[in-house]
Design a protein around this motif. Structure first.
Motif, short mmCIF file in Angstrom:
data_model
loop_
_atom_site.label_atom_id
_atom_site.label_comp_id
_atom_site.label_asym_id
_atom_site.label_seq_id
_atom_site.Cartn_x
_atom_site.Cartn_y
_atom_site.Cartn_z
N LEU A 8 0.83 -1.20 0.00
CA LEU A 8 0.00 0.00 0.00
C LEU A 8 0.87 1.25 0.00
O LEU A 8 0.56 2.24 -0.70
N ALA A 9 1.96 1.23 0.74
CA ALA A 9 2.88 2.36 0.76
C ALA A 9 3.52 2.55 -0.61
O ALA A 9 3.74 3.70 -1.06
N ARG A 12 0.97 4.26 -2.82
CA ARG A 12 0.89 5.68 -2.47
C ARG A 12 2.09 6.44 -3.00
O ARG A 12 1.94 7.57 -3.48
N VAL A 15 1.61 7.06 -6.65
CA VAL A 15 0.68 8.17 -6.86
C VAL A 15 1.38 9.50 -6.61
O VAL A 15 1.21 10.47 -7.37
N MET A 16 2.18 9.58 -5.55
CA MET A 16 2.93 10.80 -5.25
C MET A 16 3.91 11.13 -6.37
O MET A 16 4.11 12.30 -6.71
N VAL A 23 -1.55 13.13 -1.14
CA VAL A 23 -1.35 11.84 -0.47
C VAL A 23 -0.61 12.13 0.83
O VAL A 23 0.38 12.87 0.84
N SER A 24 -1.10 11.56 1.91
CA SER A 24 -0.46 11.82 3.20
C SER A 24 0.97 11.32 3.21
O SER A 24 1.37 10.45 2.42
N LEU A 26 4.36 9.44 3.93
CA LEU A 26 4.66 8.04 4.19
C LEU A 26 5.44 7.91 5.49
O LEU A 26 6.30 8.74 5.79
#
Length: 249
Positions: A8-9, A12, A15-16, A23-24, A26
Motif C-alpha cells: 500500500l505504501a 501511495r 501516486v505521489m 497523499v499523506s 509516508l
C-alpha cells in the motif's frame, strides 16, 4: 511493516511520484521508487477516471466535443503536474538539439524549452485533442481507464528494460526493484478487454511507438532518463487515442 502495508505504501508512493494528488506522508521506512515501480500502471486508472469524469461532465454541461477534449487534456495535465509533457519537450530538445551524447543530456537537463520541444508539445497535444474530439461521446470510462493503463505500462516496461543514460536523475531512482511482468501483462490483458477488439490494435500501436522512442533514446543518448520515460508515456497515450479515433471513424 506487513506485506500489505508495504504494498500500500508503494502504491501511495507511485501516486505521489506520477501525480499531484494529495497523499499523506509516508511513514518510515518509506519504500524506494524502484520498489514502487510495479504500481505505476495502476496510477493510470486514477488519472483515467479523473479525465473521464471531466470529459463526461463537460459534454453533459453542453460543451462542444472540442471544448470537452481541451478541458480533459487540461485535467490530465493538472493531475500529473505536466510531468510527462515536460519529459516530451526535454526529450525532443535534447535528442535533436545536441551534436553528441553529452550535449544532448545537458540540453535535456536544462529547464529552458527550445523550438523542438515547443513543436513536439503543440503537435502531440493537437493530436490528443483532435482524437478525443472525433470520438466525442464514444470515449467512455473503459476507454479512459485502458489508455491510462496501457500508456503507463509502456513507460514502466521501458524503465525495466532500457539501460541508464546517466548515473543520476529519476530514471536511476526508478531502476531496479521488482520486475512485475505477470502483473503488467495481466493489466494489459484487462485493458484490451476494456477496448474490445480495438484493444489488440491499440496495444500494437502503443508497443510500436514505445519501441521507436526507446530505440531513438538508445541510439542518441545510450538509454533511458526520466524525460525519455515521460515522452514514452505521453506519446503512447496520444497514439492510443489517435488509433481509437481512426478505428471509430
Amino acid at each position: 511493516m506487513t506485506d500489505f502495508a508495504g504494498r500500500l505504501a508503494e502504491v501511495r508512493l507511485a501516486v505521489m511520484m506520477l501525480t499531484r494528488l494529495p497523499v499523506s506522508h509516508l511513514q518510515d521506512p518509506a519504500p524506494s521508487l524502484a520498489k514502487a515501480r510495479w504500481a505505476y500502471p495502476l496510477v493510470g486508472l486514477i488519472v483515467g477516471l479523473i479525465a473521464w469524469g471531466v470529459h463526461g461532465l463537460s459534454l453533459w454541461l453542453g460543451a462542444s466535443p472540442t471544448l470537452a477534449a481541451v478541458l480533459t487534456l487540461g485535467s490530465v495535465i493538472l493531475t500529473t503536474g505536466a510531468m510527462h509533457q515536460d519529459g516530451l519537450a526535454d526529450f525532443a530538445d535534447g535528442i535533436w538539439g545536441g551534436h553528441d551524447k553529452a550535449r544532448r543530456l545537458e540540453i535535456m537537463r536544462d529547464s529552458a524549452i527550445g523550438s523542438y520541444g515547443v513543436l513536439a508539445l503543440i503537435l502531440c497535444c493537437a493530436v490528443w485533442v483532435a482524437a478525443l474530439t472525433q470520438l466525442g461521446g464514444q470515449a467512455g470510462m473503459l476507454s479512459f481507464l485502458a489508455v491510462g493503463v496501457l500508456s503507463r505500462i509502456a513507460m514502466t516496461v521501458c524503465s525495466a528494460t532500457m539501460p541508464l543514460a546517466r548515473t543520476d536523475g529519476l530514471g536511476v531512482l526508478s531502476s531496479g526493484g521488482d520486475t512485475s511482468w505477470m502483473l503488467w501483462a495481466g493489466l494489459a490483458f484487462v485493458a484490451i478487454l476494456m477496448l474490445g477488439w480495438h484493444g489488440v490494435i491499440v496495444l500494437a500501436v502503443v508497443t510500436l511507438v514505445a519501441t521507436l522512442v526507446a530505440a531513438i533514446a538508445r541510439r542518441r543518448i545510450g538509454g533511458q532518463t526520466g524525460d525519455v520515460l515521460g515522452a514514452v508515456q505521453f506519446l503512447s497515450e496520444t497514439s492510443a487515442w489517435a488509433t481509437l479515433a481512426m478505428l471509430a471513424g
